[in-house]
Write a protein that holds these residues in place. Structure first.
Motif, mmCIF file in Angstrom:
data_model
loop_
_atom_site.group_PDB
_atom_site.id
_atom_site.type_symbol
_atom_site.label_atom_id
_atom_site.label_comp_id
_atom_site.label_asym_id
_atom_site.label_seq_id
_atom_site.Cartn_x
_atom_site.Cartn_y
_atom_site.Cartn_z
ATOM 1 N N UNK A 1 1.682 -5.601 2.359
ATOM 2 C CA UNK A 1 1.557 -6.483 3.286
ATOM 3 C C UNK A 1 1.954 -6.216 4.862
ATOM 4 N N UNK A 2 3.125 -6.660 5.273
ATOM 5 C CA UNK A 2 3.392 -6.261 6.688
ATOM 6 C C UNK A 2 3.927 -4.767 6.851
ATOM 7 N N UNK A 3 3.514 -4.092 7.580
ATOM 8 C CA UNK A 3 4.080 -2.634 7.511
ATOM 9 C C UNK A 3 5.619 -2.352 7.525
ATOM 10 N N UNK A 4 6.113 -3.239 7.868
ATOM 11 C CA UNK A 4 7.678 -2.979 7.635
ATOM 12 C C UNK A 4 8.405 -3.307 5.997
ATOM 13 N N UNK A 5 7.438 -3.815 5.429
ATOM 14 C CA UNK A 5 7.807 -4.303 3.901
ATOM 15 C C UNK A 5 8.294 -2.577 3.330
ATOM 16 N N UNK A 6 9.358 -2.792 2.834
ATOM 17 C CA UNK A 6 9.812 -1.289 2.124
ATOM 18 C C UNK A 6 9.124 -1.064 0.894
ATOM 19 N N UNK B 1 0.961 -1.150 0.074
ATOM 20 C CA UNK B 1 -0.052 0.226 0.014
ATOM 21 C C UNK B 1 0.707 1.405 -0.119
ATOM 22 N N UNK B 2 0.402 2.473 -0.569
ATOM 23 C CA UNK B 2 1.191 3.534 -0.715
ATOM 24 C C UNK B 2 1.580 4.279 0.367
ATOM 25 N N UNK B 3 0.728 3.678 1.436
ATOM 26 C CA UNK B 3 1.198 4.619 2.805
ATOM 27 C C UNK B 3 1.339 3.439 4.104
ATOM 28 N N UNK B 4 1.790 2.410 3.336
ATOM 29 C CA UNK B 4 1.828 1.145 4.092
ATOM 30 C C UNK B 4 2.571 1.255 5.581
#
Length: 439
Positions: free
Chosen positions: A375-380, A362-365
């Motif tokens: 996916x996971x929040x820390x995915x770059x 997501x663009x603002x993940x």
């Protein structure tokens, strides 16, 4: 971050059990081999305790009867573990070499590498009309100007999906004999299941429906799987080679990804195949050894939207090749420029997170909670991958050099089982490996 600890015995056993799969490749820094998480700066005890806890919870909540998780960092497989059983009767335990129905993960493992190679060879211009590779659209007013880039990025406004099973079934649920037979013949050689054969010309009916499908006037992100049914034909025409043969010769065989392929029932693999759904509509039994997706089945199990099967280690090889921007084991499969272009967000100004066929965060993940992230929040922002309807998920993150493979059969016994989404299981497990990186 967590403090480093020694690896539990289980990972040593996993290493011993699997090392033969990659033994011939050990020694090359680009090739996957096995290592303790601590060797790549990760907390082993934290990883095992957290992942075990999440997976036990998921199985107890019937998110899936079983699954396996493989993670590589810095070209080292530091975690590969199986959980649960093939079905809820707890008879067949999940094994590390089991083969899974990949569902939509097929999109980045099947047509995508071929299309990227064609782009490398100058046979596919991303900003040319899609009709340059599918001429039938030249005469369709609403489709003739759609570009390949728009289609690949799900920015073209195409219909998301057409259920072609409706075309071969009567209202009472029986199959139409003009399209389906229980024995093969000269005109019915397309095998959809054990005793289900589809009229060979039915694929032309599928193509006509896609050609006539509506296109939205508004160009915004709208996921569509329609053109993935066309890609095998397009790739075969552009390469003058059978689609699966082309993939095997150019990617799977040289990578050593021997379980990646279509219609595993015909391949005589020694590996166990994990079943998918108890189908009460089309096949009327537990679907195993044959593709779960009905549209792919009607194309004989060979498609661009679904149909591929593979083990976790073979998926990891493909994802490692992508994360190396096109190279693996000293061999270049795709140009770095092409892989970087395809893994880049194409239309961020339209709120579209997608790359070219690859999915992206997501663009603002990074601003989202685990419950809301993808996916996971820390995915770059540089990371990429794809998910699959059957409960599969593959992801690569060049920034942290993490490859993440999650395989399950969440559609057993029915596709209505959706707790894998409710509890965001795949992202929760993925986040563990980011949290385990020691500063």
């Amino acid at each position: 971050m967590k403090k480093s600890t020694s690896a539990p015995i289980i990972i040593l056993l996993n290493i011993f059990f699997n090392v033969h799969l990659l033994a011939s490749q050990v020694g090359n820094s680009e090739v996957l081999d096995y290592a303790n998480p601590s060797a790549v700066g990760m907390d082993s005890l934290y990883i095992h305790s957290k992942v075990d806890s999440i997976m036990a919870f998921a199985i107890a909540e019937e998110a899936f009867p079983g699954a396996q998780v493989l993670v590589a960092k810095n070209n080292k497989i530091i975690f590969h573990k199986a959980y649960g059983f093939h079905t809820y009767d707890s008879v067949q335990a999940v094994g590390l070499t089991d083969i899974y129905d990949l569902a939509s993960v097929t999109k980045i493992m099947g047509p995508l590498p071929a299309l990227m190679k064609l782009h490398d060879e100058g046979k596919l211009d991303l900003d040319a009309p899609f009709s340059t590779i599918w001429p039938k659209w030249e005469k369709r007013k609403d489709k003739k100007s759609l570009t390949i880039r728009e289609v690949f990025a799900h920015q073209a406004g195409l219909v998301p999906y057409i259920i072609f099973l409706q075309e071969v079934m009567k209202k009472n649920g029986s199959l139409k004999r003009r399209f389906v037979r229980d024995q093969p013949s000269r005109r019915f050689s397309t095998r959809a299941y054990q005793n289900i054969y589809i009229k060979d010309r039915f694929k032309n009916k599928i193509y006509r429906h896609i050609n006539r499908s509506k296109v939205s006037d508004v160009k915004k992100y709208k996921y569509s799987g329609l053109t993935f049914l066309l890609y095998p034909e397009i790739i075969s025409r552009l390469t003058n080679t059978d689609y699966e043969t082309y993939l095997t010769q150019n990617f799977y065989a040289p990578l050593g990804a021997t379980t990646l392929g279509f219609n595993p029932k015909t391949k005589n693999y020694p590996n166990n195949l994990v079943p998918t759904e108890i189908d009460t509509l089309f096949r009327h039994e537990l679907t195993k050894d044959w593709v779960h997706d009905e549209n792919a089945a009607l194309l004989g199990g060979v498609s661009g939207n679904a149909g591929l099967f593979a083990s976790a280690t073979d998926l990891a090889k493909m994802m490692q090749m992508y994360m190396n921007y096109g190279s693996y084991n000293g061999k270049r499969y795709l140009s770095e420029a092409t892989v970087r272009e395809f893994t880049k967000v194409q239309y961020p100004e339209n709120g579209n997170r997608r790359g070219l066929i690859f999915d992206k965060p997501d663009l603002n993940n990074h601003e989202l909670t685990l419950a809301d992230s993808y996916p996971a929040p820390s995915a770059s922002p540089d990371s990429f991958g794809h998910s699959g309807f059957t409960g599969t998920f593959v992801w690569a993150d060049p920034q942290t050099q993490l490859v993440y493979i999650f395989l399950s059969n969440r559609v057993y016994p029915s596709r209505t089982h959706s707790n894998i989404y409710k509890y965001n299981i795949r992202s929760a497990v993925q986040q563990v490996f980011y949290d385990a990186i020691i500063d």
